[in-house]
Scaffold this active site. Structure first.
Site, PDB file in Angstrom:
ATOM      1  N   GLY A   1       5.108  -1.286   2.855  1.00 50.92           N
ATOM      2  CA  GLY A   1       4.235  -0.031   2.728  1.00 50.92           C
ATOM      3  C   GLY A   1       5.052   1.130   2.559  1.00 50.92           C
TER       4      GLY A   1
ATOM      5  CG  HIS B   1      -0.228   0.018   2.592  1.00 48.94           C
ATOM      6  ND1 HIS B   1       0.233   1.071   3.097  1.00 48.94           N
ATOM      7  CD2 HIS B   1       0.116  -0.941   3.269  1.00 48.94           C
ATOM      8  CE1 HIS B   1       0.737   0.974   4.633  1.00 48.94           C
ATOM      9  NE2 HIS B   1       0.947  -0.269   4.325  1.00 48.94           N
ATOM     10  CG  ASP B   2      -0.591   4.409   1.400  1.00 46.83           C
ATOM     11  OD1 ASP B   2      -1.261   4.940   0.551  1.00 46.83           O
ATOM     12  OD2 ASP B   2      -0.876   3.434   2.243  1.00 46.83           O
TER      13      ASP B   2
END
Length: 256
Positions: A138, A120-121
């Site tokens: 992440g 994520h991200d």
């Protein structure tokens, strides 16, 4: 006209451009936007929140915009943005963003090899080559034209500079500055990426200046002293300034 296999599922709310090929057993969820001239081979999953550009080829078993593997994720509406002309090989997984940044981003003209995970991200630049079974935690950032070999483990929040070569099997929790080779155990500076820079058209004078910048940087016990030496002794150019900015802005510290 899109070519959609009768054995594929495309949600009625998915937005497709033109001339896409969607193979059997593909699944395309709602709240997805797909551009033109993409090829999804059999068994590709495009999850909620995906935004995919043009001319990408995605191979069997890949899953784009997956739910983040983050316990802080509470189902907020986030996205995963993929650019143009990427080759995304078998079983690659790319998570969508969380409330932290809202978006996972992959640029254009990348080769993402089998079994890669992008959490994520993350922000992945363009013209990168990332090897088999490499894993990004992440919020990792990878700048343009990085080459990352297979089975590399990258700690969350790390920043990888452009034009680097990271040897296979490395694991690290600090930033990798641009233009270098990183390797060994523990992961450390192994010289500048001479072959890669020549292939990208860097001339000998610029390569020598980059090499000298790292000699000055790593010759000092305190990085700020090394940066001051670089500013005093080397020409003011974008490549040298990129090194300085990278080191000064590093939150996790750079490998030594």
């Amino acid at each position: 006209m899109n070519q959609i296999s009768p054995l594929a599922y495309v949600h009625p709310e998915a937005k497709l451009g033109d001339n896409n090929i969607i193979g059997p057993f593909c699944y395309i969820d709602r709240n997805t936007v797909i551009g033109d001239n993409n090829v999804f081979q059999n068994g590709v999953t495009i999850n909620f929140g995906a935004r995919i550009g043009n001319g990408n080829e995605i191979f069997p078993g890949a899953s784009i915009s997956t739910k983040p593997q983050d316990l802080k994720f509470k189902g907020e509406e986030t996205t995963c943005v993929v650019g143009d002309n990427n080759s995304i090989r078998e079983n690659v997984t790319i998570s969508r963003g969380t409330a932290s940044k809202g978006t996972t981003t992959v640029g254009s003209n990348n080769l993402l090899m089998e079994g890669l995970h992008i959490a994520h991200d993350c922000v992945i630049g363009s013209e990168c080559i990332i090897g088999n079974s490499t894993k990004f935690a992440g919020e990792v950032i990878v700048d343009d034209r990085a080459i990352i070999s297979g089975s590399v483990l990258v700690h969350q929040f790390c920043h990888i500079g452009g034009y680097v070569m990271i040897q296979g099997g490395c694991r690290f929790s600090q930033d990798i500055p641009p233009y270098i080779i990183a390797g060994k155990e523990p992961t450390r500076y192994c010289g500048i990426n001479l072959v890669g820079l020549r292939r990208r058209g860097f001339n000998n004078e610029l390569i020598n200046n980059i090499h000298e910048a790292y000699r000055l940087l790593y010759s000092k016990g305190v990085l700020k002293e090394g940066i001051d030496e670089i500013r005093r002794n080397l020409p003011d150019c974008e490549e040298i300034n990129y090194i300085i900015r990278f080191v000064e802005n590093s939150k996790r510290g750079i490998i030594r």
